[in-house]
Motif scaffolding. Structure first.
Motif, mmCIF file in Angstrom:
data_model
loop_
_atom_site.group_PDB
_atom_site.id
_atom_site.type_symbol
_atom_site.label_atom_id
_atom_site.label_comp_id
_atom_site.label_asym_id
_atom_site.label_seq_id
_atom_site.Cartn_x
_atom_site.Cartn_y
_atom_site.Cartn_z
ATOM 1 N N THR A 42 0.829 -1.208 0.000
ATOM 2 C CA THR A 42 0.000 0.000 0.000
ATOM 3 C C THR A 42 0.862 1.256 0.000
ATOM 4 N N ASP A 45 2.702 1.633 -3.345
ATOM 5 C CA ASP A 45 1.797 2.108 -4.399
ATOM 6 C C ASP A 45 1.597 3.620 -4.319
ATOM 7 N N GLN A 46 1.669 4.163 -3.100
ATOM 8 C CA GLN A 46 1.530 5.609 -2.906
ATOM 9 C C GLN A 46 2.875 6.331 -2.991
ATOM 10 N N ARG A 47 3.918 5.580 -3.348
ATOM 11 C CA ARG A 47 5.280 6.117 -3.493
ATOM 12 C C ARG A 47 5.780 6.760 -2.204
#
Length: 262
Positions: A42, A45-47
Motif C-alpha cells: 500500500t 503504491d503511494q510512493r
C-alpha cells in the motif's frame, strides 16, 4: 490500532531505520508477515517507501510526506507547542497561520480557547490562513472569524500557493503570524520542503507585526530545500525541548525569544 494508524506506524518505522525487513516490521508492530507485506505494498503504491527484497527502504530525505502521514509524528510535542503558542495571542488579535500539523494544532487550540469567547456574540479572534483543513475546522467556531486566501491547492499539504495568496495577504496587517517549518538553522533560518509554500510563508512573515515559528525538536538544526526567512525575521521560537547551546547562541544573536513548551 486502525489500518491508518498501522500504516502511520509502519511509515514511521521505515523512516526512522532507513531499511527494515518483514521480520523486523512484525516484531516492532506485532503484525503478521502477510499483513506487513500488504501494508508495504500500500505504501509503495503511494510512493511513500521503496520495496526491497524481504522488506522496504525509506525514500530520500528530500521527499515530502503527505499531511495525513505526519499527523501522529511528535503528536504530544505539537500539542504542547500549540498550548504555549496560543498563550502568546491576545483576544481581538488577527492571526496568520500557514499549513502543517503543528499550525493545525495551534488553530485547534485557538478555536477552543475560552479566552476568545465573547458574550456579545462578536468574533473574539480573526484567523487568516492558506490551509484548507484549518479553514474547514475553524469555520464552525462561532468565536473565530476565519479568512482563507485564494490560491492553488497542494494535495500533499492542503495548502494554497501561488500569486493569489500574495494578493490576498497584501490586503491585511496581521498582529501575529504563526509559521510551521520543516527546518530551522542559524545558517539558513526557517526552511521548508516546497518552494511555493516557502514563498507563501515568507509573505505571511512580511505582513505580520510579530512572527512566531513553531517547530518540534526534530526540526531544530535541520535545513530543507526552500528558504523562508532568516532568524532575524523571527520574533519567537516555540519548541518542545531545550535547543543545543550553539543554536541557542544563534537565536540570541538574532534577537529570537525562545519558548520551551511544558
Amino acid at each position: 490500532m486502525t489500518p491508518q494508524q498501522r500504516l502511520n506506524a509502519l511509515l514511521e518505522l521505515v523512516s526512522d531505520r532507513g531499511n527494515v525487513s518483514i521480520t523486523e516490521i512484525g516484531d516492532a508492530l506485532g503484525i503478521s508477515a502477510a499483513t506487513a507485506r500488504r501494508d508495504l505494498a500500500t505504501l509503495a503504491d503511494q510512493r511513500l517507501v521503496t520495496r526491497t527484497h524481504g522488506g522496504a527502504a525509506a525514500l530520500g530525505t528530500g521527499y515530502e510526506l503527505p499531511l495525513q502521514y505526519k499527523i501522529v509524528r511528535q503528536a504530544e510535542a505539537k500539542t504542547a507547542i500549540a498550548r504555549a503558542t496560543a498563550a502568546l495571542v491576545a483576544p481581538g488579535d488577527t492571526v496568520g497561520l500557514n499549513g502543517g500539523t503543528t499550525t493545525t494544532e495551534v488553530a485547534r487550540e485557538l478555536g477552543k480557547s475560552e479566552r476568545f469567547l465573547r458574550a456579545d456574540g462578536e468574533y473574539g479572534i480573526t484567523i487568516v490562513t492558506n490551509a484548507l483543513n484549518i479553514g474547514y475546522e475553524l469555520s464552525v467556531r462561532a468565536n473565530v472569524k476565519i479568512v482563507v486566501t485564494g490560491g492553488v491547492a497542494r494535495r500533499q499539504s492542503y495548502e494554497l500557493i501561488g500569486p493569489l495568496v500574495r494578493d490576498t495577504l497584501d490586503e491585511f496587517a496581521l498582529d501575529v503570524v504563526v509559521l510551521g517549518v520543516d527546518g530551522l538553522t542559524g545558517q539558513y533560518g526557517a526552511t521548508t520542503m516546497h518552494e511555493g509554500e516557502a514563498e507563501v510563508s515568507r509573505h505571511f512573515a512580511s505582513v505580520g507585526r510579530r512572527v512566531v515559528v513553531v517547530a518540534d525538536s526534530t526540526k531544530i538544526e535541520r535545513s530543507t530545500f526552500a528558504r523562508i526567512c532568516p532568524l532575524e525575521r523571527i520574533d519567537v521560537l516555540v519548541t518542545d525541548r531545550d535547543v543545543p547551546a550553539p543554536f541557542a547562541a544563534d537565536l540570541s544573536a538574532a534577537g529570537v525569544e525562545l519558548v520551551v513548551a511544558d
